[in-house]
Design a protein around this motif. Sequence first.
Motif, PDB file in Angstrom:
ATOM      1  N   GLU A  26       0.456  -0.944  -0.068  1.00 35.00           N
ATOM      2  CA  GLU A  26      -0.198  -0.014  -0.087  1.00 35.00           C
ATOM      3  C   GLU A  26       0.790   0.911  -0.328  1.00 35.00           C
ATOM      4  O   GLU A  26       0.581   2.290  -0.376  1.00 35.00           O
ATOM      5  CB  GLU A  26      -1.610   0.186   1.238  1.00 35.00           C
ATOM      6  CG  GLU A  26      -1.781  -1.074   0.958  1.00 35.00           C
ATOM      7  CD  GLU A  26      -2.983  -1.433   2.570  1.00 35.00           C
ATOM      8  OE1 GLU A  26      -2.396  -0.197   3.357  1.00 35.00           O
ATOM      9  OE2 GLU A  26      -3.580  -1.728   2.631  1.00 35.00           O
ATOM     10  N   GLN A  27       1.792   1.166   1.000  1.00 35.46           N
ATOM     11  CA  GLN A  27       2.604   2.585   1.251  1.00 35.46           C
ATOM     12  C   GLN A  27       3.305   2.600  -0.690  1.00 35.46           C
ATOM     13  O   GLN A  27       3.914   3.411  -0.912  1.00 35.46           O
ATOM     14  CB  GLN A  27       4.020   2.059   1.943  1.00 35.46           C
ATOM     15  CG  GLN A  27       3.079   1.975   3.356  1.00 35.46           C
ATOM     16  CD  GLN A  27       4.376   1.529   4.392  1.00 35.46           C
ATOM     17  OE1 GLN A  27       5.650   1.253   4.065  1.00 35.46           O
ATOM     18  NE2 GLN A  27       3.842   1.300   5.841  1.00 35.46           N
ATOM     19  N   LEU A  28       4.166   1.574  -0.805  1.00 38.38           N
ATOM     20  CA  LEU A  28       4.785   1.105  -1.994  1.00 38.38           C
ATOM     21  C   LEU A  28       3.675   2.533  -3.705  1.00 38.38           C
ATOM     22  O   LEU A  28       4.460   3.440  -4.124  1.00 38.38           O
ATOM     23  CB  LEU A  28       5.463   0.169  -3.018  1.00 38.38           C
ATOM     24  CG  LEU A  28       5.805   0.437  -4.032  1.00 38.38           C
ATOM     25  CD1 LEU A  28       7.047   1.164  -4.138  1.00 38.38           C
ATOM     26  CD2 LEU A  28       6.223  -1.206  -4.473  1.00 38.38           C
ATOM     27  N   GLY A  29       2.872   1.910  -3.674  1.00 40.61           N
ATOM     28  CA  GLY A  29       1.650   2.978  -4.386  1.00 40.61           C
ATOM     29  C   GLY A  29       1.123   3.512  -4.030  1.00 40.61           C
ATOM     30  O   GLY A  29       1.378   4.602  -5.321  1.00 40.61           O
ATOM     31  N   THR A  30       0.883   3.774  -3.215  1.00 43.75           N
ATOM     32  CA  THR A  30       0.576   5.235  -2.652  1.00 43.75           C
ATOM     33  C   THR A  30       1.989   6.471  -3.112  1.00 43.75           C
ATOM     34  O   THR A  30       1.473   7.218  -3.525  1.00 43.75           O
ATOM     35  CB  THR A  30       0.349   5.739  -1.215  1.00 43.75           C
ATOM     36  OG1 THR A  30      -0.884   4.719  -0.930  1.00 43.75           O
ATOM     37  CG2 THR A  30      -0.398   7.218  -1.173  1.00 43.75           C
ATOM     38  N   ALA A  31       3.308   6.451  -2.914  1.00 42.27           N
ATOM     39  CA  ALA A  31       3.862   6.504  -2.796  1.00 42.27           C
ATOM     40  C   ALA A  31       3.914   6.861  -4.428  1.00 42.27           C
ATOM     41  O   ALA A  31       5.036   7.263  -5.289  1.00 42.27           O
ATOM     42  CB  ALA A  31       5.628   6.869  -2.556  1.00 42.27           C
ATOM     43  N   LEU A  32       4.214   6.287  -5.783  1.00 43.36           N
ATOM     44  CA  LEU A  32       4.243   6.180  -6.720  1.00 43.36           C
ATOM     45  C   LEU A  32       3.409   6.940  -7.076  1.00 43.36           C
ATOM     46  O   LEU A  32       3.457   7.871  -7.926  1.00 43.36           O
ATOM     47  CB  LEU A  32       4.106   4.846  -7.422  1.00 43.36           C
ATOM     48  CG  LEU A  32       5.296   3.505  -7.352  1.00 43.36           C
ATOM     49  CD1 LEU A  32       4.520   2.181  -7.974  1.00 43.36           C
ATOM     50  CD2 LEU A  32       6.365   3.865  -7.663  1.00 43.36           C
ATOM     51  N   ALA A  33       2.125   6.780  -7.015  1.00 42.04           N
ATOM     52  CA  ALA A  33       0.461   7.362  -7.395  1.00 42.04           C
ATOM     53  C   ALA A  33       1.442   9.217  -7.306  1.00 42.04           C
ATOM     54  O   ALA A  33       1.478  10.275  -8.018  1.00 42.04           O
ATOM     55  CB  ALA A  33      -0.097   7.256  -6.755  1.00 42.04           C
ATOM     56  N   ARG A  34       1.411   9.535  -5.831  1.00 38.63           N
ATOM     57  CA  ARG A  34       1.870  10.327  -5.364  1.00 38.63           C
ATOM     58  C   ARG A  34       3.484  11.006  -6.753  1.00 38.63           C
ATOM     59  O   ARG A  34       3.265  12.664  -6.362  1.00 38.63           O
ATOM     60  CB  ARG A  34       2.296  10.732  -4.350  1.00 38.63           C
ATOM     61  CG  ARG A  34       2.471  11.532  -3.178  1.00 38.63           C
ATOM     62  CD  ARG A  34       3.013  12.220  -1.841  1.00 38.63           C
ATOM     63  NE  ARG A  34       2.319  11.550  -1.358  1.00 38.63           N
ATOM     64  CZ  ARG A  34       1.990  10.125  -0.559  1.00 38.63           C
ATOM     65  NH1 ARG A  34       3.526   9.583  -0.737  1.00 38.63           N
ATOM     66  NH2 ARG A  34       1.350   9.646   0.776  1.00 38.63           N
ATOM     67  N   ALA A  35       4.474  10.770  -6.604  1.00 38.56           N
ATOM     68  CA  ALA A  35       5.543  10.839  -7.543  1.00 38.56           C
ATOM     69  C   ALA A  35       4.596  10.854  -9.185  1.00 38.56           C
ATOM     70  O   ALA A  35       5.800  10.880  -9.614  1.00 38.56           O
ATOM     71  CB  ALA A  35       6.740  10.038  -6.954  1.00 38.56           C
ATOM     72  N   GLY A  36       3.579  10.351  -9.654  1.00 39.91           N
ATOM     73  CA  GLY A  36       3.582  10.198 -10.811  1.00 39.91           C
ATOM     74  C   GLY A  36       4.166   9.602 -11.510  1.00 39.91           C
ATOM     75  O   GLY A  36       4.509   9.444 -12.521  1.00 39.91           O
ATOM     76  N   ILE A  37       4.742   8.231 -10.996  1.00 36.53           N
ATOM     77  CA  ILE A  37       5.651   7.662 -11.280  1.00 36.53           C
ATOM     78  C   ILE A  37       4.205   6.744 -11.820  1.00 36.53           C
ATOM     79  O   ILE A  37       3.375   5.760 -10.703  1.00 36.53           O
ATOM     80  CB  ILE A  37       6.921   7.096 -10.692  1.00 36.53           C
ATOM     81  CG1 ILE A  37       7.269   8.066 -10.980  1.00 36.53           C
ATOM     82  CG2 ILE A  37       7.227   5.693 -10.746  1.00 36.53           C
ATOM     83  CD1 ILE A  37       8.789   7.789  -9.623  1.00 36.53           C
ATOM     84  N   GLY A  38       4.487   5.865 -12.785  1.00 40.19           N
ATOM     85  CA  GLY A  38       3.080   4.801 -13.078  1.00 40.19           C
ATOM     86  C   GLY A  38       3.059   3.008 -13.378  1.00 40.19           C
ATOM     87  O   GLY A  38       4.649   3.129 -12.498  1.00 40.19           O
ATOM     88  N   LEU A  39       2.262   2.434 -12.804  1.00 41.97           N
ATOM     89  CA  LEU A  39       2.859   1.560 -12.224  1.00 41.97           C
ATOM     90  C   LEU A  39       2.314   0.234 -13.589  1.00 41.97           C
ATOM     91  O   LEU A  39       1.978   0.145 -14.206  1.00 41.97           O
ATOM     92  CB  LEU A  39       2.233   0.726 -11.393  1.00 41.97           C
ATOM     93  CG  LEU A  39       1.932  -0.561 -10.998  1.00 41.97           C
ATOM     94  CD1 LEU A  39       3.365  -0.648 -10.497  1.00 41.97           C
ATOM     95  CD2 LEU A  39       1.039  -1.091  -9.895  1.00 41.97           C
ATOM     96  N   VAL A  40       3.680  -0.731 -13.732  1.00 45.81           N
ATOM     97  CA  VAL A  40       3.412  -1.672 -14.631  1.00 45.81           C
ATOM     98  C   VAL A  40       3.355  -3.018 -13.939  1.00 45.81           C
ATOM     99  O   VAL A  40       4.459  -3.242 -13.098  1.00 45.81           O
ATOM    100  CB  VAL A  40       4.936  -2.010 -15.716  1.00 45.81           C
ATOM    101  CG1 VAL A  40       3.762  -3.012 -16.417  1.00 45.81           C
ATOM    102  CG2 VAL A  40       4.828  -0.758 -16.285  1.00 45.81           C
ATOM    103  N   TYR A  41       2.255  -3.816 -13.954  1.00 49.23           N
ATOM    104  CA  TYR A  41       2.647  -5.157 -12.884  1.00 49.23           C
ATOM    105  C   TYR A  41       1.801  -5.907 -13.285  1.00 49.23           C
ATOM    106  O   TYR A  41       1.626  -6.158 -14.583  1.00 49.23           O
ATOM    107  CB  TYR A  41       1.776  -4.640 -11.804  1.00 49.23           C
ATOM    108  CG  TYR A  41       0.597  -4.318 -11.520  1.00 49.23           C
ATOM    109  CD1 TYR A  41      -0.065  -5.775 -10.824  1.00 49.23           C
ATOM    110  CD2 TYR A  41      -0.174  -4.018 -11.989  1.00 49.23           C
ATOM    111  CE1 TYR A  41      -1.327  -6.323 -10.379  1.00 49.23           C
ATOM    112  CE2 TYR A  41      -1.961  -4.154 -12.397  1.00 49.23           C
ATOM    113  CZ  TYR A  41      -2.721  -5.309 -11.365  1.00 49.23           C
ATOM    114  OH  TYR A  41      -3.575  -5.366 -11.139  1.00 49.23           O
TER     115      TYR A  41
END
Length: 198
Positions: A26-41
Amino acid sequence: MAPVKTVCVYCGSGFGGNPAFRDAAEQLGTALARAGIGLVYGGGDVGLMGTVARAVMQGGGHVTGIIPDFLQAREHMLEDIQETIVVGDMHTRKRLMFERSDAFVALPGGIGTLEELVEQLTWAQLGRHRKPIVLVSVDDFWSPLLTLFAHMRQQGFIREGLDLSYLVAQDADAVVPMLQRTGRGEDPEAERFVEERL
């Protein structure tokens, strides 16, 4: 090195036995979104992989899921992400995940997570890419693997000139700052895990 705009996250399709693993996702996903970094999974809605994807979406971030057709039912494909790519096999999945990502992050997981992580370490060792690789060692989850790497070095199988290149974060909140420093070309040696220190 170019700024990190997308991150491929490898992690378990289960939650594991430690509640800290889910918290880290949860922390990682929140931090990625806050930084404007997209997730590939991997595209699933189960376990840590579903947790990190939902956290990115809840934070307003972009999620790309890449899933083989034979896993759609087993991993309950997450339907409401921005982009879903269904492929025919695991090899195509891994190739697309590599092509669409600027960095790789491994949360706790099982044999599939380990296999994907080791493949990226191998490709980097062979000079096929220079994308950052971060192991999130929540409650020392990855310590046995790091000990094995040290053993391989001591036994002469990880030779000078073929060093492994990766960073180790003890918690998920450290990941984005590490990636941002790496993307700016700053020396990440303060965080880089060095096998000789084990």
